[in-house]
Write an enzyme that holds these catalytic residues in place. Structure first.
Site: not given
Ligand code: UD1
Length: 339
Positions: A10, A32-33, A35, A125, A150, A154, A200, A232, A296
């Site tokens: 992964g 286990n492939l 993902n 996490s 999820y 953890k 993400n 973040r 979101r």
């Molecule tokens: C997310 C998970 C978290 C997990 C982690 C693993 C949620 C609520 N949380 O964290 O539990 O451990 O991934 O990597 O899903 N954003 C945008 N546009 C996008 C995508 C994200 O604006 O298309 C923003 C989000 O609102 C956030 C930031 O980017 O503020 C980071 O988002 P993301 O990468 O999804 O991570 P987390 O939400 O922090």
């Protein structure tokens, strides 16, 4: 020394296999492939000139796992990544998450405690803190009620390991609470391989920049932060990978009586979504197409790590910048398109 890495093909697992092999460890990968892909093994081989032993095993296959351990009694440590990680999917299908993340962990531990001595690193996490009351977030911050199955896996995973360490004196463990891992190996031989539409931020950014997605939606600009977008702590995946090796070495040298410890793994620096976009534009020279949309559900306003404990006790510190991580993520995206 032989180290077992579950989920070793992964995203974080494969970079950790590279970091382990770079330091001379012999690695056995179980995956286990579900993902990941066997091509990742080739990437690891390209970077390190060594192919780890690979076994396609699902940790939920109790007899397969038992047979594996019968043939691998000489393992000195386990880094356990194998788990499902999509927050939305876990809300839709909680039992899948409890089975994949917790039944599998239980079976793994049942085998580990039969060995003479065992050391385990658990992939946790910062999600366990929810919206922390104080920033930066230290390991003493309370674990808040999980926002998703999820996140709950953890929290419960940590409890399962803590309880097992308390009764099994042969087992020592460290739980690493990751902040937001991003980037790729600078060689672009391995990186993140999101299935379908990325959830993400960074993979969504790179896929937008390469025109695989029309535009990035920025989720909310009305948060109580300097520019209104969420904050973040983005950490280069190679820094995170190296933290695993250092944590493993702490277990192997057993300098403490504590059999279960927890460390935050982040940079200690918070960046807003708009700052990440700007840093990506600087690192890549590309202009990113994005628009602001509504918040979101489930997002916390701000999360970044207090790194003091990891700095002082593990002797680990993130070395790579946000720009470097975004540059490496971008090189990886471009390389995949060419492939
Ligand atoms: C997310 C998970 C978290 C997990 C982690 C693993 C949620 C609520 N949380 O964290 O539990 O451990 O991934 O990597 O899903 N954003 C945008 N546009 C996008 C995508 C994200 O604006 O298309 C923003 C989000 O609102 C956030 C930031 O980017 O503020 C980071 O988002 P993301 O990468 O999804 O991570 P987390 O939400 O922090």
């Amino acid at each position: 020394m032989k180290i077992l890495v579950t989920g070793g093909l992964g995203f974080i697992g494969s970079h950790t296999v590279v970091a382990l092999q770079n330091k001379g460890y012999e690695v056995v990968v179980i995956d286990n492939l579900s993902n990941s892909s066997l091509q990742v093994l080739e990437g690891i081989t390209q970077i390190t000139s060594k192919t780890p032993e690979f076994q396609k095993i699902d940790l939920k296959d109790k007899s397969g796992l038992h047979d594996f351990f019968i043939n691998h009694q000489d393992i000195s440590g386990v880094i356990h990544f194998a788990a499902s990680k999509a927050v939305g999917e876990s809300v839709e299908n909680p039992l899948l998450y409890y089975e994949n993340n917790l039944a599998a962990l239980t079976y793994l531990l049942q085998n580990l405690v039969k060995l003479d001595k065992q050391n385990m690193i658990f992939s946790s996490s910062c999600t366990v803190y929810g919206q922390a009351d104080e920033l930066p977030i230290s390991e003493d911050a309370p674990v808040k009620k999980a926002m998703s199955p999820y996140g709950n896996t953890k929290q419960i995973g940590e409890e399962i390991i803590r309880d097992t360490c308390a009764t099994e004196d042969k087992l020592r463990a460290i739980s690493l609470r990751y902040f937001n891992p991003i980037g790729a190996h600078p060689s672009a031989e391995i990186g993140e391989l999101p299935l379908g539409t990325p959830q993400n931020l960074v993979p969504f950014i790179t896929q937008t920049a390469i025109s695989k997605r029309k535009e990035l939606s920025v989720f909310g600009d009305d948060y109580p932060t300097s520019d209104g977008t969420c904050i973040r702590d983005y950490i280069h995946v190679m820094d995170l990978a190296e933290a695993h090796v250092i944590a493993l070495e702490r277990l192997l040298s057993a300098p403490t009586k504590d059999t279960f410890e927890v460390f935050n793994v982040g940079t200690g620096v918070g960046s807003s979504v708009l700052e990440v976009i700007k840093a990506f534009e600087n690192a890549s020279g590309e202009k990113l197409n994005y628009k602001i949309v509504g918040r979101r559900a489930g997002d916390v306003v701000a999360a970044y790590a207090d790194t003091k404990k990891a700095n002082e006790i593990l002797g680990w510190k993130a070395k790579r910048s946000l720009e470097q991580a975004l540059k490496d993520a971008w090189t990886w995206e471009k390389t995949r398109v060419k492939a």
